[in-house]
Design a protein around this motif. Structure first.
Motif, short mmCIF file in Angstrom:
data_model
loop_
_atom_site.label_atom_id
_atom_site.label_comp_id
_atom_site.label_asym_id
_atom_site.label_seq_id
_atom_site.Cartn_x
_atom_site.Cartn_y
_atom_site.Cartn_z
N GLU A 93 -9.12 -15.93 0.20
CA GLU A 93 -8.28 -16.02 -0.99
C GLU A 93 -8.97 -15.35 -2.18
O GLU A 93 -8.34 -14.58 -2.93
CB GLU A 93 -8.00 -17.50 -1.30
N ILE A 94 -10.25 -15.63 -2.37
CA ILE A 94 -10.99 -15.03 -3.47
C ILE A 94 -11.08 -13.52 -3.30
O ILE A 94 -10.94 -12.77 -4.28
CB ILE A 94 -12.40 -15.66 -3.56
N SER A 95 -11.27 -13.05 -2.07
CA SER A 95 -11.34 -11.61 -1.82
C SER A 95 -10.04 -10.92 -2.21
O SER A 95 -10.06 -9.81 -2.77
CB SER A 95 -11.66 -11.34 -0.35
N ARG A 96 -8.90 -11.57 -1.93
CA ARG A 96 -7.61 -10.97 -2.31
C ARG A 96 -7.47 -10.88 -3.83
O ARG A 96 -6.92 -9.92 -4.36
CB ARG A 96 -6.46 -11.80 -1.73
N VAL A 97 -7.99 -11.89 -4.54
CA VAL A 97 -7.93 -11.86 -6.01
C VAL A 97 -8.86 -10.78 -6.56
O VAL A 97 -8.49 -10.00 -7.44
CB VAL A 97 -8.28 -13.24 -6.59
N LEU A 98 -10.07 -10.71 -6.02
CA LEU A 98 -11.05 -9.75 -6.53
C LEU A 98 -10.63 -8.30 -6.28
O LEU A 98 -11.15 -7.39 -6.94
CB LEU A 98 -12.41 -10.00 -5.89
N ALA A 99 -9.70 -8.09 -5.37
CA ALA A 99 -9.20 -6.73 -5.13
C ALA A 99 -8.53 -6.16 -6.37
O ALA A 99 -8.36 -4.93 -6.48
CB ALA A 99 -8.23 -6.73 -3.95
N HIS A 100 -8.19 -7.02 -7.33
CA HIS A 100 -7.54 -6.58 -8.58
C HIS A 100 -8.57 -6.29 -9.68
O HIS A 100 -8.18 -5.93 -10.80
CB HIS A 100 -6.56 -7.63 -9.07
N TYR A 101 -9.85 -6.46 -9.38
CA TYR A 101 -10.90 -6.28 -10.38
C TYR A 101 -11.93 -5.26 -9.90
O TYR A 101 -12.03 -4.98 -8.70
CB TYR A 101 -11.63 -7.61 -10.64
N ASP A 102 -12.69 -4.75 -10.85
CA ASP A 102 -13.81 -3.88 -10.52
C ASP A 102 -15.11 -4.66 -10.66
O ASP A 102 -15.89 -4.46 -11.60
CB ASP A 102 -13.83 -2.64 -11.45
N VAL A 103 -15.35 -5.57 -9.73
CA VAL A 103 -16.53 -6.42 -9.81
C VAL A 103 -17.36 -6.36 -8.52
O VAL A 103 -18.19 -7.25 -8.28
CB VAL A 103 -16.14 -7.89 -10.12
N GLY A 104 -17.15 -5.35 -7.72
CA GLY A 104 -17.94 -5.20 -6.51
C GLY A 104 -17.45 -6.06 -5.36
O GLY A 104 -16.35 -6.63 -5.40
N GLU A 105 -18.28 -6.18 -4.34
CA GLU A 105 -17.93 -6.91 -3.13
C GLU A 105 -18.41 -8.37 -3.20
O GLU A 105 -19.50 -8.65 -3.69
CB GLU A 105 -18.57 -6.24 -1.91
N LEU A 106 -17.57 -9.25 -2.67
CA LEU A 106 -17.89 -10.67 -2.67
C LEU A 106 -19.03 -10.97 -1.70
O LEU A 106 -19.00 -10.57 -0.54
CB LEU A 106 -16.65 -11.48 -2.28
N ARG A 107 -20.04 -11.69 -2.19
CA ARG A 107 -21.19 -12.03 -1.35
C ARG A 107 -21.29 -13.52 -1.06
O ARG A 107 -21.65 -13.92 0.04
CB ARG A 107 -22.48 -11.54 -2.02
N SER A 108 -21.00 -14.36 -2.04
CA SER A 108 -21.13 -15.80 -1.81
C SER A 108 -20.15 -16.57 -2.69
O SER A 108 -19.74 -16.10 -3.75
CB SER A 108 -22.55 -16.28 -2.07
N VAL A 109 -19.82 -17.78 -2.23
CA VAL A 109 -18.89 -18.66 -2.94
C VAL A 109 -19.48 -20.06 -2.95
O VAL A 109 -19.96 -20.55 -1.92
CB VAL A 109 -17.50 -18.69 -2.26
N ARG A 110 -19.43 -20.71 -4.11
CA ARG A 110 -19.89 -22.10 -4.21
C ARG A 110 -18.90 -22.89 -5.06
O ARG A 110 -18.58 -22.49 -6.17
CB ARG A 110 -21.28 -22.16 -4.84
N ALA A 111 -18.39 -23.96 -4.50
CA ALA A 111 -17.43 -24.79 -5.24
C ALA A 111 -18.05 -25.32 -6.52
O ALA A 111 -19.21 -25.73 -6.54
CB ALA A 111 -16.95 -25.94 -4.37
N ALA A 112 -17.27 -25.32 -7.58
CA ALA A 112 -17.75 -25.80 -8.88
C ALA A 112 -17.36 -27.24 -9.13
O ALA A 112 -17.42 -27.72 -10.25
CB ALA A 112 -17.22 -24.91 -9.99
N GLY A 113 -17.00 -27.95 -8.09
CA GLY A 113 -16.52 -29.32 -8.27
C GLY A 113 -15.02 -29.33 -8.20
O GLY A 113 -14.35 -28.60 -8.94
N ARG A 114 -14.48 -30.07 -7.30
CA ARG A 114 -13.03 -30.05 -7.08
C ARG A 114 -12.34 -30.95 -8.08
O ARG A 114 -12.54 -32.15 -8.11
CB ARG A 114 -12.71 -30.49 -5.65
N GLY A 115 -11.49 -30.36 -8.92
CA GLY A 115 -10.73 -31.13 -9.89
C GLY A 115 -9.39 -31.55 -9.33
O GLY A 115 -8.98 -31.12 -8.26
#
Length: 334
Positions: free
Chosen positions: A6-28
């Motif tokens: 899901e994050i990779s699909r969103v980042l495809a709209h930005y120029d921020v390079g390739e996704l390397r890692s994901v860490r939850a920031a606390g589930r609200g």
């Protein structure tokens, strides 16, 4: 929760390079947030709740941009390739912001209270000219709002187990309404408050605030609401003997920490005597409101816990009776 795909699909709209890692920031309960690292840096991605609506998200983004233009340490929302500050994928709304390096609030560093006061006053000064404000919200800490809470508890307390403390609350609320009437509350200076000033929404570097985050609760109300929230959550001391770990609040106020925060606030946005007096009432409203709401939100078959909660509110009221003049003095600009 936010997935890697899901994050990779969103980042495809930005120029921020390739996704390397994901860490939850606390589930609200409302929005989903994650810390991510790409080949070019660290970012925060957020999936907004469906009920927010594009208008409220746009409003929040305009506010963050306004604050940054005025030199305030607010999060920086990154525009996508199309220049928009939000991306819609599969009918969900996402945003990307720069990751802010820093630490959590540290109770062992009392000087942080001074910078909290400075930053809070700087926020209030910065929003003073913000255009297109929403209408005023329901007053957050108006003493008369407590009446409906006690009425609901009295109606629910069929066995009369809470009769004595609830009658005390009714008398105390009448006294607070006399000290700060609805008309007096309305006359207090109002502006676009942050609405959620607590330790989890502040990022520190040493004793300095690096950023104030999370602007979902912004609304027009008395500026004292933000001040009261900050004091109750962070200008606190050591819990006294027998303090309940299951109560609403971590500990009572610490007068020296109250002075540190208010002195720094007053150096930028001085409180009037009317406001300083109202603050001593609103602090008590915060406590009583929190304990009444917690009592309402837990099963009515827990009278011992409810008595403990209501007793904590009464404890603070009695503490305020002994220290009201000192809190008032701390709230007055010198």
């Amino acid at each position: 929760m936010l997935t890697h795909d899901e994050i990779s699909r969103v980042l495809a709209h930005y120029d921020v390079g390739e996704l390397r890692s994901v860490r939850a920031a606390g589930r609200g309960m409302i929005n989903e947030t994650a810390f991510i690292e790409t080949s070019v840096g660290r970012f925060v991605i957020r999936r907004n709740r469906r009920v927010s609506g594009l208008q409220s998200i746009t409003f929040r983004h305009r506010l963050l941009d306004w604050l940054r233009q005025h030199g305030f340490p607010a999060p920086r929302i990154l525009p996508a390739r199309n220049g928009e500050t939000m991306v819609i994928v599969n009918d969900r709304v996402y945003e990307l912001s720069i990751f802010i390096i820093g630490d959590e609030f540290n109770p062992a560093r009392p000087q942080q209270l001074s910078d909290i006061g400075r930053v809070l006053a700087s926020y209030h000064r910065a929003v003073a000219g913000f255009p297109d404000l929403p209408p005023a919200s329901t007053p957050r800490y108006q003493p008369s709002s407590l009446r409906s809470l006690t009425e609901r508890l009295i109606t629910r307390d069929l066995l009369g187990e809470l009769t004595i403390p609830l009658h005390w609350y009714e008398r105390r609320i009448a006294d607070l309404c006399h000290k700060l009437s609805d008309e007096a509350y309305t006359a207090l200076p109002h502006l676009l408050i942050h609405g959620d000033v607590h330790r989890d929404n502040l990022i520190f570097r040493g004793d300095a605030v690096a950023a104030l985050i999370d602007y979902d609760q912004v609304c027009v109300d008395a500026r004292l609401v933000d001040v009261a929230d900050a004091l109750v959550d962070m200008a606190i001391g050591t819990p006294p003997p027998g303090w309940s770990t299951w109560g609403v609040y971590r500990a009572p106020l610490d007068l020296e920490r109250v002075r540190l925060l208010l002195h720094a606030y007053n150096a930028i946005m001085p409180l009037s005597r009317q406001e300083a007096t109202a603050l001593t009432v609103m602090l008590e409203v915060v406590w009583l409101q929190g304990n009444l709401r917690r009592t309402l939100s837990t099963p009515d078959a827990e009278p011992e816990y409810h008595l403990e909660l209501l007793g904590q509110g009464r404890w603070f009221s009695e503490w305020m009776d002994c220290h009201r003049d000192q809190v008032l003095s701390a709230g007055l600009a010198t």
